[in-house]
Design an enzyme around this catalytic site. Structure first.
Site, PDB file in Angstrom:
ATOM      1  N   GLY A 150       0.862  -1.255   0.069  1.00  0.00           N
ATOM      2  CA  GLY A 150       0.080  -0.153  -0.109  1.00  0.00           C
ATOM      3  C   GLY A 150       0.880   1.427   0.004  1.00  0.00           C
ATOM      4  O   GLY A 150       2.024   1.332   0.512  1.00  0.00           O
ATOM      5  N   GLY A 170       0.190  -4.818   0.784  1.00  0.00           N
ATOM      6  CA  GLY A 170      -1.250  -4.783   0.146  1.00  0.00           C
ATOM      7  C   GLY A 170      -1.411  -5.411  -1.239  1.00  0.00           C
ATOM      8  O   GLY A 170      -2.579  -5.685  -1.542  1.00  0.00           O
ATOM      9  N   GLU A 229       5.722  -5.827   7.660  1.00  0.00           N
ATOM     10  CA  GLU A 229       5.189  -4.740   8.074  1.00  0.00           C
ATOM     11  C   GLU A 229       5.938  -4.382   9.602  1.00  0.00           C
ATOM     12  O   GLU A 229       5.769  -3.118   9.853  1.00  0.00           O
ATOM     13  CB  GLU A 229       3.579  -4.829   8.100  1.00  0.00           C
ATOM     14  CG  GLU A 229       2.809  -4.585   7.053  1.00  0.00           C
ATOM     15  CD  GLU A 229       3.004  -5.935   6.095  1.00  0.00           C
ATOM     16  OE1 GLU A 229       2.408  -6.037   4.931  1.00  0.00           O
ATOM     17  OE2 GLU A 229       3.534  -6.931   6.597  1.00  0.00           O
ATOM     18  N   ASP A 268      -1.345  -6.558   7.767  1.00  0.00           N
ATOM     19  CA  ASP A 268      -2.771  -6.687   7.756  1.00  0.00           C
ATOM     20  C   ASP A 268      -3.210  -7.147   6.051  1.00  0.00           C
ATOM     21  O   ASP A 268      -2.874  -8.134   5.771  1.00  0.00           O
ATOM     22  CB  ASP A 268      -2.972  -5.377   7.938  1.00  0.00           C
ATOM     23  CG  ASP A 268      -2.687  -4.306   6.660  1.00  0.00           C
ATOM     24  OD1 ASP A 268      -1.666  -4.583   5.986  1.00  0.00           O
ATOM     25  OD2 ASP A 268      -3.116  -3.357   6.318  1.00  0.00           O
TER      26      ASP A 268
END
Length: 358
Positions: A76, A124, A147, A155
């Site tokens: 992301g 992402g 992350e 996530d």
């Protein structure tokens, strides 16, 4: 935003393109200079287009691919999120909410979703590929969920798919950000099919022409050979199947000086550099995600991100790794021993604005 039509090509943003070809709808990630890092707009328009194709009888299945030679999608676009700062969380949370809604929608999409992964797939990018019915990767596939290195957490459905990886290899990837190549991805189930990079274009054409994708995928698939991660899976399982992060560290330390010294030393070195709070949250996330539905996992992850964005480590991690690139973050806690249960549990409580609604 007004949708523009150009023949069979549908476009709402040039960062992601849509095309209908044969029996397939194509999602084409088109930010090569940014390694296809996902923006908020990209997530929204992909979700909208999938909804359109769901009711289009001419589209039997959907392919998602990249226009980049280096990456499928490297994650992301979190730099803007970090620049918003904790005082502007209301500007940042909608991006994650819509990204998580897209991830959830893709996981339950009634038509076959086929990700053609040729290059880097992280963060992402994993979220828009791993939840689909078919994940096809070339020998250039490079997977990671890194992350915790930036004070964040794995996530985009990490709590749903990481527990499904064999012998606690998902926990290992969550805590260390280990990079996996084609054979490892195939063995762990991240990929459903391994193909040769030289066959990707022909595979895409054949998938567009086919009404039934499984025989086509089988025709192009090959055995990528032994997985390096499989060779050390027993020791991964022994260490990362522990009941706490501190026990993981203790088990790794006990392996120093043994035949597994290199593995243990590398894992300990990595863990020592990660955000201690992120490590604790990621550990709990993966443990709690096991057995939960995708929706429940994403509600949990929305709770986590709502708290993460109020803290310090994420902003410090982005500064150190992405902005200043000094790779010397000053975390809020100096070690795992300093983490209090109440600090971790705050990440699993409903946020002030309420839980994620689908």
């Amino acid at each position: 935003m007004q949708q523009e039509y150009a023949g069979d090509v549908l476009s709402e943003t040039t960062d992601v393109l849509f095309e209908e070809k044969g029996h397939a709808g194509l999602i084409i990630l088109n930010r090569p200079k940014a390694l296809n890092a996902l923006t908020h707009e990209m997530c929204v328009v992909m979700h909208r287009q999938l909804e359109r194709w769901l009711i289009d009888d001419a589209v039997h299945h959907v392919l998602i691919k990249s226009n980049s030679e280096k990456a499928f999608c490297a994650g992301g676009d979190i730099r803007q999120v970090a620049e918003n700062g904790p005082e502007n969380i209301d500007k940042s949370l909608p991006f994650f909410a819509d990204e998580y809604r897209l991830n959830t929608y893709m996981e339950s999409y009634p038509k076959p979703l086929i990700a053609l992964i040729d290059g880097i797939v992280m963060g992402g990018g994993v979220g828009i590929s791993v939840h689909g019915a078919y994940r096809v990767g070339s020998e250039k596939t490079l997977f990671a969920m890194p992350e915790t290195a930036i004070g964040f957490f794995p996530d985009v459905g990490g709590s749903h798919f990481l527990p499904k990886m064999p012998q606690n290899t998902g926990m290992y990837c969550a805590m260390t950000g280990e990079r996996l190549k084609q054979a490892d991805c195939y063995w762990t189930g991240i990929l459903t099919h391994a193909v040769k990079r030289d066959d990707m274009a022909a595979l895409e054409e054949a998938l567009c022409e086919a009404q039934d994708v499984e025989p086509v995928l089988a025709r192009y698939a090959f055995d990528p050979g032994p997985a390096p991660l499989h060779a050390k899976a027993d020791v991964v399982d022994e260490c990362f199947g522990a009941e706490s992060t501190l026990e993981v560290v203790d088990r790794l330390r006990k392996l120093l000086g043994s035949e597994h010294d290199d593995f243990a030393a590398a894992a300990l070195d990595t863990i020592s550099k990660r955000s201690p709070l992120s490590m604790e949250v990621a550990f709990q996330q993966v443990r709690r995600g096991e057995g939960l539905s995708m929706k429940d996992c994403m509600i949990m992850e929305h709770r986590i991100v709502s708290q993460i964005l109020l803290g310090k480590d994420f902003y410090e991690g982005v500064r150190a790794v992405i902005i200043d690139k000094d790779h010397a973050p000053k975390w809020q806690h100096s070690s795992l021993d300093e983490i209090k249960t109440v600090d971790v549990e705050a990440h699993f409580m409903s946020p002030k604005g309420g839980d994620l609604v689908f």
